[in-house]
Design a protein around this motif. Structure first.
Motif, PDB file in Angstrom:
ATOM      1  N   GLU A  26     -54.549  69.748   6.789  1.00  0.00           N
ATOM      2  CA  GLU A  26     -55.557  70.728   7.180  1.00  0.00           C
ATOM      3  C   GLU A  26     -55.158  71.339   8.511  1.00  0.00           C
ATOM      4  O   GLU A  26     -55.056  70.663   9.524  1.00  0.00           O
ATOM      5  N   GLN A  27     -54.884  72.626   8.508  1.00  0.00           N
ATOM      6  CA  GLN A  27     -54.534  73.356   9.705  1.00  0.00           C
ATOM      7  C   GLN A  27     -55.536  74.494   9.846  1.00  0.00           C
ATOM      8  O   GLN A  27     -55.595  75.378   9.003  1.00  0.00           O
ATOM      9  N   GLY A  28     -56.316  74.484  10.886  1.00  0.00           N
ATOM     10  CA  GLY A  28     -57.322  75.515  11.055  1.00  0.00           C
ATOM     11  C   GLY A  28     -58.601  75.142  10.352  1.00  0.00           C
ATOM     12  O   GLY A  28     -58.727  74.081   9.736  1.00  0.00           O
ATOM     13  N   PRO A  29     -59.572  75.994  10.398  1.00  0.00           N
ATOM     14  CA  PRO A  29     -60.890  75.698   9.845  1.00  0.00           C
ATOM     15  C   PRO A  29     -60.934  75.765   8.338  1.00  0.00           C
ATOM     16  O   PRO A  29     -61.870  75.283   7.738  1.00  0.00           O
ATOM     17  N   VAL A  30     -59.956  76.374   7.672  1.00  0.00           N
ATOM     18  CA  VAL A  30     -59.986  76.517   6.222  1.00  0.00           C
ATOM     19  C   VAL A  30     -58.787  75.801   5.638  1.00  0.00           C
ATOM     20  O   VAL A  30     -57.632  76.193   5.870  1.00  0.00           O
ATOM     21  N   ALA A  31     -59.044  74.746   4.866  1.00  0.00           N
ATOM     22  CA  ALA A  31     -57.946  73.990   4.279  1.00  0.00           C
ATOM     23  C   ALA A  31     -57.243  74.786   3.204  1.00  0.00           C
ATOM     24  O   ALA A  31     -56.033  74.629   2.977  1.00  0.00           O
ATOM     25  N   ALA A  32     -57.969  75.662   2.511  1.00  0.00           N
ATOM     26  CA  ALA A  32     -57.382  76.425   1.413  1.00  0.00           C
ATOM     27  C   ALA A  32     -56.534  77.580   1.896  1.00  0.00           C
ATOM     28  O   ALA A  32     -55.757  78.145   1.122  1.00  0.00           O
ATOM     29  N   VAL A  73     -60.154  84.903   4.957  1.00  0.00           N
ATOM     30  CA  VAL A  73     -60.404  83.966   3.865  1.00  0.00           C
ATOM     31  C   VAL A  73     -61.839  83.446   3.919  1.00  0.00           C
ATOM     32  O   VAL A  73     -62.550  83.389   2.907  1.00  0.00           O
ATOM     33  N   VAL A  74     -62.277  83.063   5.128  1.00  0.00           N
ATOM     34  CA  VAL A  74     -63.645  82.563   5.278  1.00  0.00           C
ATOM     35  C   VAL A  74     -64.656  83.636   4.889  1.00  0.00           C
ATOM     36  O   VAL A  74     -65.624  83.383   4.161  1.00  0.00           O
ATOM     37  N   GLY A  75     -64.438  84.876   5.373  1.00  0.00           N
ATOM     38  CA  GLY A  75     -65.361  85.955   5.033  1.00  0.00           C
ATOM     39  C   GLY A  75     -65.398  86.239   3.548  1.00  0.00           C
ATOM     40  O   GLY A  75     -66.472  86.470   2.976  1.00  0.00           O
ATOM     41  N   SER A  76     -64.223  86.214   2.897  1.00  0.00           N
ATOM     42  CA  SER A  76     -64.176  86.467   1.455  1.00  0.00           C
ATOM     43  C   SER A  76     -64.918  85.380   0.682  1.00  0.00           C
ATOM     44  O   SER A  76     -65.653  85.674  -0.272  1.00  0.00           O
ATOM     45  N   LEU A 125     -71.138  74.579  -2.815  1.00  0.00           N
ATOM     46  CA  LEU A 125     -69.905  75.159  -3.364  1.00  0.00           C
ATOM     47  C   LEU A 125     -69.106  75.851  -2.267  1.00  0.00           C
ATOM     48  O   LEU A 125     -67.876  75.721  -2.207  1.00  0.00           O
ATOM     49  N   GLY A 126     -69.795  76.583  -1.398  1.00  0.00           N
ATOM     50  CA  GLY A 126     -69.100  77.223  -0.292  1.00  0.00           C
ATOM     51  C   GLY A 126     -68.477  76.216   0.649  1.00  0.00           C
ATOM     52  O   GLY A 126     -67.349  76.416   1.137  1.00  0.00           O
ATOM     53  N   ILE A 127     -69.188  75.115   0.922  1.00  0.00           N
ATOM     54  CA  ILE A 127     -68.628  74.057   1.765  1.00  0.00           C
ATOM     55  C   ILE A 127     -67.353  73.505   1.152  1.00  0.00           C
ATOM     56  O   ILE A 127     -66.336  73.273   1.832  1.00  0.00           O
ATOM     57  N   ASP A 128     -67.380  73.305  -0.172  1.00  0.00           N
ATOM     58  CA  ASP A 128     -66.204  72.754  -0.850  1.00  0.00           C
ATOM     59  C   ASP A 128     -65.048  73.752  -0.849  1.00  0.00           C
ATOM     60  O   ASP A 128     -63.892  73.374  -0.629  1.00  0.00           O
ATOM     61  N   ASP A 133     -65.007  69.080   5.620  1.00  0.00           N
ATOM     62  CA  ASP A 133     -65.314  67.675   5.352  1.00  0.00           C
ATOM     63  C   ASP A 133     -66.745  67.407   5.811  1.00  0.00           C
ATOM     64  O   ASP A 133     -67.074  67.547   6.996  1.00  0.00           O
ATOM     65  N   LEU A 134     -67.594  67.017   4.868  1.00  0.00           N
ATOM     66  CA  LEU A 134     -68.999  66.796   5.196  1.00  0.00           C
ATOM     67  C   LEU A 134     -69.186  65.617   6.144  1.00  0.00           C
ATOM     68  O   LEU A 134     -70.153  65.588   6.911  1.00  0.00           O
TER      69      LEU A 134
END
Length: 348
Positions: A26-32, A73-76, A125-128, A133-134
């Protein structure tokens, strides 16, 4: 060293992106984001160079790094999840309306519950999809729960109160309830909508009151159509002491029965209320079953018909009058005598 996942040739770009995201650090706030970047770069060098350029525009604070590509990516994902939740919620409400076995109140309750479930599922779903990580949000969730307990207490209280009102069907759209404005003047209105926070009540003069759901649940409410929509209207009438009481009562009943909105069952009745200063007072009791159409207009129609019936049959409607009695005295007699002398002198 952690092995890097290699996308299968038959997999689609989206599947490759998520496969890489699951195994990539995980690099940055978005793993995907990293997996999407690798998948896109492997398909097109031009697109890959654009992605690298966007990823190069980054802000770093210690170990935290966020790039323009991460923001996109986050906005999309957020926009996509919101659009999906809105469409799914609207589709679910249409499906609920097609269930003909449910009445209006039950449909509204089902729509609200389905909407809450859909939006809650969209949130997780958005969190996933964002790869958050919850367990890392344990402290944040505790603070958020504390904020809800204090800052959003009334909001969630009104939400739960609205659901309870719909479940026990004590307040439902279409009901006519009595309300009071800020000056304390009581009027009545029809419930148009039960929202998440408040109930919309519209009066006859098109004033719309937004009453919090919690107030209607914990306070006393006068519901004119809770178990029955029949409402009794009282029309006060006064006649002269010289009038024929029996004839006046018959004319009062006839005026009430001639009104279209007055019900024949229960039938109208006339009661004598008291002996007034200038009149014998009666009250006409009549019933209607559509209070949302107004009450004052029915009272006006009865009085107008009664006016012409009284005129045709010679029943007098009294007006305020007083009898003045003057006691005799020596001074008054002298004053009258002087006035008579003055009048006699002027006549000469």
């Amino acid at each position: 060293m952690q092995a890097e996942a290699t996308p299968t040739p038959t997999a689609t770009p989206v599947e490759q992106a998520w496969s890489l995201a699951e195994t990539a650090p995980e690099q940055g706030p978005v793993a995907a984001a990293e997996g999407i970047k690798e998948a896109v770069s492997s398909k097109s060098e031009t697109v890959g160079s654009i992605v690298d350029t966007l990823d190069g525009l980054a802000l770093s604070l210690g170990d935290f790094r966020i790039s323009l590509f991460d923001v996109l990516v986050v906005g999309s994902i957020i926009v996509g999840v919101i659009a999906f939740a809105w469409f799914a919620s609207k589709l679910a409400r249409r499906l609920v309306r097609r269930v003909t076995r449910l009445d209006g109140t039950q449909q509204l309750l089902a729509e609200k519950i389905v909407s809450i479930v859909v939006w809650a599922a969209a949130f997780f779903l958005g969190i996933d999809l964002l790869g958050i990580d919850l367990t890392a949000l344990a402290v944040f969730s505790g603070a958020f729960g504390l904020a809800i307990g204090f800052g959003l207490q009334k909001t969630f209280g009104n939400l739960i109160a609205g659901i309870i009102l719909l479940m026990d069907r004590s307040i439902k759209p279409g009901d006519v309830i009595a309300i009071a404005d800020q000056a304390g003047n009581e009027t009545f209105g029809q419930i148009r909508k039960i929202g998440i926070r408040a109930v919309s009540v519209t009066t006859r003069d098109q004033r719309e009151y937004l009453i919090p759901n919690e107030n209607l649940m914990i306070n006393q409410v006068e519901n004119w159509s809770y178990s029955s929509k029949n409402v009794r209207i009282q029309v006060p009438v006064g006649i002269s002491y010289e009038a024929d009481i029996d004839l006046a009562e018959k004319l009062m009943l006839q005026a009430a029965k001639d009104c279209d909105r007055v019900l024949s069952a229960p039938p109208p009745t006339v009661w004598m209320s008291d002996y007034g200063d200038n009149s014998v007072n009666f009250i006409i009791h009549c019933w209607i079953q559509d209070p949302e159409e107004g009450v004052g207009n029915v009272r006006s129609a009865v009085l107008k018909k009664l006016w012409w019936l009284f005129k045709e049959n010679g029943v007098e409607i009294p007006f305020p009058q007083r009898d003045l009695h003057i006691r005799s005295s020596d001074q008054l007699d002298r004053l009258l005598e002087i006035m008579d002398r003055k009048d006699a002198a002027k006549s000469k």
